[in-house]
Design a protein around this motif. Structure first.
Motif, short mmCIF file in Angstrom:
data_model
loop_
_atom_site.label_atom_id
_atom_site.label_comp_id
_atom_site.label_asym_id
_atom_site.label_seq_id
_atom_site.Cartn_x
_atom_site.Cartn_y
_atom_site.Cartn_z
N GLY A 107 0.64 -0.92 -0.31
CA GLY A 107 0.37 -0.14 0.26
C GLY A 107 0.80 1.33 -0.12
N TYR A 108 1.84 1.08 0.87
CA TYR A 108 3.06 2.21 0.35
C TYR A 108 3.63 2.45 -0.55
CZ TYR A 108 2.91 1.93 6.26
OH TYR A 108 2.75 2.45 7.02
N TYR A 109 3.32 1.59 -1.65
CA TYR A 109 4.52 1.52 -2.74
C TYR A 109 2.66 2.26 -3.53
CZ TYR A 109 8.37 -0.05 -1.01
OH TYR A 109 9.57 -0.51 0.13
N LEU A 110 2.08 1.55 -3.62
CA LEU A 110 1.05 1.84 -4.24
C LEU A 110 0.75 3.52 -3.61
CD1 LEU A 110 -1.57 -0.86 -3.77
CD2 LEU A 110 -0.46 -0.50 -6.50
N ALA A 111 0.86 4.04 -3.18
CA ALA A 111 0.42 5.08 -2.92
C ALA A 111 1.61 6.33 -2.89
CB ALA A 111 0.29 6.00 -1.50
N ALA A 112 2.59 5.79 -3.00
CA ALA A 112 3.60 6.88 -4.04
C ALA A 112 4.20 6.63 -5.31
CB ALA A 112 5.51 5.66 -2.84
N VAL A 114 1.10 7.10 -6.93
CA VAL A 114 -0.32 7.88 -7.91
C VAL A 114 1.08 8.74 -7.08
CG1 VAL A 114 -1.69 8.68 -6.78
CG2 VAL A 114 -1.44 6.28 -7.29
N ILE A 115 1.62 9.68 -6.61
CA ILE A 115 2.94 10.38 -6.27
C ILE A 115 3.45 11.17 -7.32
CG2 ILE A 115 3.97 12.01 -4.96
CD1 ILE A 115 2.86 10.79 -2.36
N GLN A 116 3.96 9.51 -7.90
CA GLN A 116 4.65 9.42 -8.42
C GLN A 116 4.36 10.07 -10.07
OE1 GLN A 116 7.94 6.42 -8.72
NE2 GLN A 116 6.93 5.02 -10.69
N ILE A 117 3.28 9.08 -10.51
CA ILE A 117 2.71 9.25 -12.09
C ILE A 117 2.61 10.44 -11.74
CG2 ILE A 117 0.69 9.05 -13.38
CD1 ILE A 117 1.36 6.00 -12.20
N VAL A 118 1.61 11.65 -10.83
CA VAL A 118 1.46 13.07 -10.96
C VAL A 118 2.15 13.60 -11.31
CG1 VAL A 118 -0.33 14.19 -9.67
CG2 VAL A 118 -0.77 12.63 -9.91
N ALA A 119 3.04 13.51 -10.50
CA ALA A 119 4.68 14.56 -10.52
C ALA A 119 5.28 14.56 -11.89
CB ALA A 119 5.99 14.21 -8.93
N ASN A 204 9.14 7.14 -16.09
CA ASN A 204 7.52 8.14 -15.86
C ASN A 204 7.63 9.56 -16.84
OD1 ASN A 204 6.33 5.58 -15.26
ND2 ASN A 204 6.29 6.16 -13.04
N PHE A 205 9.02 9.92 -16.69
CA PHE A 205 8.83 11.68 -17.19
C PHE A 205 8.48 11.46 -18.76
CE2 PHE A 205 11.96 14.84 -18.26
CZ PHE A 205 11.32 15.43 -19.07
N VAL A 206 9.75 10.54 -19.07
CA VAL A 206 10.51 10.15 -20.12
C VAL A 206 9.08 9.39 -21.23
CG1 VAL A 206 11.89 8.47 -22.12
CG2 VAL A 206 12.78 10.50 -19.74
N LEU A 207 8.49 8.69 -20.87
CA LEU A 207 7.47 8.04 -21.63
C LEU A 207 6.10 9.38 -21.55
CD1 LEU A 207 6.73 4.37 -19.78
CD2 LEU A 207 7.80 4.70 -21.74
N PHE A 208 5.92 9.97 -20.70
CA PHE A 208 5.18 10.89 -21.04
C PHE A 208 5.50 12.24 -21.78
CE2 PHE A 208 3.46 9.94 -16.14
CZ PHE A 208 2.24 8.77 -17.25
N SER A 253 3.48 0.38 -12.96
CA SER A 253 3.54 1.58 -11.59
C SER A 253 2.73 0.48 -10.87
CB SER A 253 2.20 3.04 -11.17
OG SER A 253 3.78 3.33 -11.89
N VAL A 254 1.41 -0.45 -10.75
CA VAL A 254 0.68 -1.50 -10.32
C VAL A 254 1.23 -2.67 -10.02
CG1 VAL A 254 -1.30 -2.73 -10.10
CG2 VAL A 254 -1.39 -0.03 -10.68
N SER A 255 2.20 -2.54 -10.59
CA SER A 255 2.89 -4.75 -10.97
C SER A 255 3.94 -4.34 -10.32
CB SER A 255 3.22 -4.80 -11.97
OG SER A 255 3.63 -3.61 -12.67
N GLY A 256 4.55 -2.76 -10.42
CA GLY A 256 6.22 -3.24 -10.10
C GLY A 256 5.71 -2.80 -8.15
#
Length: 324
Positions: A107-112, A114-119, A204-208, A253-256
């Motif tokens: 759960g900690y990594y799932l929350a992280a 989300v923050i990672q994708i948004v950032a 993720n930044f490079v992909l986006f 991200s979810v699988s990771g």
């Protein structure tokens, strides 16, 4: 006598409505050279796929099949003897609380994530426009993805230790903390999740960024002519245009998050309530010699990831978006 340019009527066969039609001449078989060319044209793609398919089957599908087979046994990973135990390993995983509760750490990594994708999406959107030092900031954001995960683990191990870099930086701002950042389950998991954000943000930044730059430029010009601001351009042009990449990033991200291993294993070894499902599986196989139980745990993790991916694809279908 027939007139020029007209067809001769077909001869009547004696039955009303039935006319004699000459049989169509049979088609001649193609020459051998043409047949060989067609055969090679059909076989050529499979010849190119032969090597990758062989590697994929040998190093992916065959080990998965062996893992599934071992999950129904009591094999210890060393002995040549193994015994079929049925679904006992799976029953043990779902009935023993200490084996299944490690998923709460995810759960900690799932929350992280989300923050990672948004950032990552935020920085990719900002840096897709013409701003000063744009290339410099791109390099800064992507740099952590180039660093080896083991090195990152050791660097942040000193970063979070008592009196380490983090305490020194906080002391410069007048905050002197005696907190053991890796000493309690909550602070340790938050710290490890923060490290994962720092490490995978650049990828993720490079992909986006690549997806945003692939959106046709005339759409931005049309949006500006219509008076659309940056937010409306992001909402109605960028976001629909990068939907496939965004969906892929969420799945990864979810699988990771469910299979986090490298950072927590190096920094804490799974201690202080930071043990993930993968760390537990490795310990079961190589520390407690329960390869059968570890194989069952790996199968459960694989099924959970596939289920989450399937649910996500059903909730957010990857529809093709035509912006032009």
């Amino acid at each position: 006598m027939t007139h020029a340019g007209t067809h001769t009527p077909a001869r009547d066969t004696g039955k009303a409505g039935i006319r004699a039609v000459a049989p169509a001449p049979g088609r001649a078989d193609p020459p051998p050279a043409l047949r060989r060319a067609r055969t090679w044209r059909l076989l050529t793609p499979w010849l190119f796929l032969l090597a990758p398919l062989t590697l994929l089957i040998t190093f992916t599908y065959a080990p998965i099949a062996n893992m599934v087979a071992y999950s129904f046994t009591d094999w210890d990973g060393v002995s040549p003897e193994l015994h079929y135990t049925g679904a006992e390993n799976y029953a043990e995983i779902f009935t023993r609380e200490d084996l299944f509760q490690v998923f709460w750490v995810s759960g900690y990594y799932l929350a992280a994530s989300v923050i990672q994708i948004v950032a990552a999406l935020y920085f990719a959107t900002i840096l897709s426009f013409s701003i000063r030092f744009r290339n410099f900031f791109k390099g800064v954001l992507f740099f952590p993805s180039l660093v080896n995960g083991v090195a990152i683990g050791f660097v942040f191990l000193y970063f979070f230790q008592d009196g380490g870099t983090l305490d020194t930086v906080l002391g410069l701002f007048g905050h002197h903390s005696d907190r053991a950042w890796l000493g309690t389950p909550a602070s340790a998991n938050v710290s490890l999740a923060g490290v994962s954000i720092w490490r995978y943000l650049g990828m993720n930044f490079v992909l986006f960024l690549g997806a945003i730059q692939s959106v046709p430029g005339e759409l931005y010009e049309a949006a500006e002519l219509d008076g659309a601001g940056r937010w409306h351009q992001f909402r109605y042009v960028i976001l629909p245009g990068i939907k496939p990449v965004l969906t892929l990033t969420v799945i990864l991200s979810v699988s990771g998050s469910l299979s986090a291993f490298e950072i927590p294993y190096i920094m804490t070894g799974g201690a202080t309530g930071t043990e993930t499902f993968v760390i537990q599986t490795v310990k079961l196989a190589f520390q407690f010699n329960k390869t059968g139980l570890a194989s069952a745990a790996a199968v459960v993790l694989l099924l959970i990831i596939l289920l989450v991916t399937w649910v996500q694809r059903r909730l957010v279908p990857d529809d093709r978006v035509d912006l032009v």
